[in-house]
Design an enzyme around this catalytic site. Structure first.
Site, mmCIF file in Angstrom:
data_model
loop_
_atom_site.group_PDB
_atom_site.id
_atom_site.type_symbol
_atom_site.label_atom_id
_atom_site.label_comp_id
_atom_site.label_asym_id
_atom_site.label_seq_id
_atom_site.Cartn_x
_atom_site.Cartn_y
_atom_site.Cartn_z
ATOM 1 N N CYS A 121 0.835 -1.198 0.000
ATOM 2 C CA CYS A 121 0.000 0.000 0.000
ATOM 3 C C CYS A 121 0.877 1.258 0.000
ATOM 4 C CB CYS A 121 -0.972 -0.045 1.178
ATOM 5 S SG CYS A 121 -2.374 1.095 1.019
ATOM 6 N N HIS B 59 -3.537 -5.427 0.568
ATOM 7 C CA HIS B 59 -2.966 -5.899 1.832
ATOM 8 C C HIS B 59 -2.988 -7.430 1.898
ATOM 9 C CE1 HIS B 59 -2.636 -2.006 3.981
ATOM 10 N NE2 HIS B 59 -3.620 -1.656 3.166
ATOM 11 N N GLU C 288 -1.678 -9.217 4.132
ATOM 12 C CA GLU C 288 -1.693 -9.661 5.527
ATOM 13 C C GLU C 288 -3.097 -9.809 6.091
ATOM 14 O OE1 GLU C 288 -1.402 -5.106 5.778
ATOM 15 O OE2 GLU C 288 -0.845 -6.731 4.409
#
EC number: 6.3.5.2
Length: 514
Positions: A80, A175, A177
């Site tokens: 990001c 993202h 994660e």
């Protein structure tokens, strides 16, 4: 030990990156975004990840990494804001997106040709990813090419292809994660294991071994006290530290008058099973007197933090260290001590403590998430009855009684909460839910009981599912179950005539109301 360093640019998801890396069996460490390249070189990481962040790369004081990090001979992944920082450094262009992208998006893999598959996206199909950005990359830096795109982000993923370090710098607008990214774990595995060549060698057991050694060296011949509540965090922290210090750890259980129904008695019984050196202190009157007429949740937390320390200081002898069960979510929601993450609220274990305290802190679980703490506790033989307890805030029921705190209001909440938890256990729902509790609202509502009009308290039931406390979704409990709980509370708890159910997720709401 092989390690990965995550540079924190302020994303609320930064610690999630570290957690996902550890799930792959690789040790990860979070450092401030401005950590120098030389300092990074001394730590000898095998890979570097630049986190997301809340700012724009064109803001006057936008956080930027040391430019020399790109000269390190290790692969770099920007997520990001991290992607945008990389792109800006290498001459790309970033601009405000006409359509902000928050939530799920369909990602499509872009291949240069059939033989030029990106190593980062190896064996990853077109899939759903999680976006959270206002700016986006609009012009590729020289030497980079596109590896994935979405409808709103044509340059969704990029990597370098020319010159030194080919296939060593990667950028993602989404993202990986976050659980909502379908192949996020696979993508991180590709980067760390296949590209960086890291051999997984971190585990909860290796964490225990290294933490015990660290605590022994830190404390030496001195002694420590532990703020123990009987919950998962403080119990695991106490057992872990006791493995390092033995009888040199003095555990103090404080009955602050803010515990759940019959909790003080149950906690003492459980703690005796752990063989800890335990002292019980009844300080309920002191806490309640200090909280009288206090409405602000921030003031409540700070008062409770200061009072805890005062009680400890009155019951210590020559101890120099204080053990706390602080976890990663506590830290990230209070203040990022390692980067510019935006503060959400002060936690009892973090910012609520007085700045001038006589005791030095030991926080053995500070870098762990809740599920990791339970794994560590299992290895330390902590009873399942403790490990399966739902999270309970450090300030206790003070932050579940909205508005002023009094013994009378606490008693009303205790009875309602006990019914809710009792029914969850009876219906085999308790272990299926991450956290459940009742909140006493600072309002009274009109009702009718029999032939009489009532004007009494309202409560909110809260139940959420989560894996780490960073994000959470409200639990879809059966309607008949909720109706049964509501009926019991209204009929059995004097002073309540209305029950509501909280259907807010995190974000935008937090799990606790205060």
């Amino acid at each position: 030990m092989n390690s990965v360093i995550v540079l924190d640019f302020g994303s609320q998801y930064t610690q999630l990156i570290a957690r996902r890396i550890r799930e792959l069996g690789i040790y990860s460490e979070i450092l401030p975004y401005h950590t120098s390249a030389e300092a990074l070189r001394e730590r000898n990481p095998k890979a570097l990840i630049l986190s997301g962040g809340p700012t724009s790369v064109y803001d006057a004081f936008a956080p930027m990494p040391d430019e020399k990090i790109y000269e390190l001979d290790i692969p770099i992944l920007g997520i990001c804001y991290g992607l945008q920082a990389i792109a800006k450094h290498f001459g790309g262009e970033v601009a405000a997106s006409p359509k902000r992208e928050f939530g799920r998006a369909q990602m499509n893999i872009v291949r240069q040709n059939e033989l030029a598959e990106s190593l980062l996206f190896k064996n990853i199909p077109d899939s759903t990813v999680w976006m959270s950005h206002s700016d986006k990359l609009t012009c590729l830096p020289k030497g980079f090419h596109i590896t994935a795109q979405t409808a709103n982000s044509e340059l969704c993923a990029i990597e370098v292809t020319e010159g030194e370090g080919a296939h060593r710098i990667f950028g993602l607008q989404f993202h990986p994660e976050v659980h909502h990214t379908e192949f996020g774990e696979k993508l991180l595995s590709n980067f760390l294991i296949n590209i960086a060549g890291i051999t997984p060698d971190w585990s909860p057991q290796s964490f225990i071994d290294s933490e015990i050694a660290r605590i022994k060296e830190l404390v030496g011949d001195q002694t420590a006290i532990c703020a123990i509540s009987g919950g998962v965090d403080s119990s695991v922290a106490a057992v872990l530290v006791s493995r390092a210090l033995g009888d040199k750890l003095h555990c103090i259980f404080v009955d602050n008058g803010l515990l759940r129904k019959n909790e003080a008695e149950k906690v003492q019984e459980k703690l005796k099973q752990l063989g800890l050196n335990l002292t019980t202190v009844d300080a309920s009157e002191l806490f309640l007197s200090r909280l009288k007429n206090v409405v602000s949740p921030e003031r409540k937390r700070k008062i409770i933090g200061r009072t805890f320390i005062k009680v400890f200081e009155e019951h210590i002898h020559n101890e120099k260290f204080l053990v706390q069960g602080t976890l990663y979510p506590d830290v990230i929601e209070s203040v990022s001590v390692k980067g510019p993450s935006q503060t959400i609220k002060t936690h009892h274990n973090v910012g609520g403590l007085p700045k001038r305290m006589k005791l030095k802190l030991i926080e053995p679980l500070r870098e762990l998430f809740k599920d990791e703490v339970r794994k560590v506790g299992k290895l330390l033989d902590v009873p399942d009855e403790i490990l399966t307890r739902h999270p309970f805030p450090g300030p206790g029921l003070a932050v579940r009684v909205l508005g002023s705190v009094s013994k009378e209001r606490l008693d009303v909440l205790r009875e309602a909460d006990a019914i809710f938890i009792d029914e969850l256990k009876k219906h085999d729902l308790y272990l299926q839910i991450w956290q459940a509790f009742t909140v006493l609202l600072p309002v009274q509502t009109v009702g009718v009981m029999g032939d009489n009009r009532t004007y009494e308290n309202a409560v909110a039931l809260r139940a959420v599912n989560s894996t780490d406390g960073m994000t959470a979704d409200w639990a879809r409990l059966p309607n008949d179950f909720l109706a049964h709980v509501s009926n019991r509370i209204i009929n059995e708890v004097r002073g309540i005539n209305r029950v509501t159910y909280d259907i807010s997720s995190k974000p935008p709401a937090t799990i606790e109301w205060e």
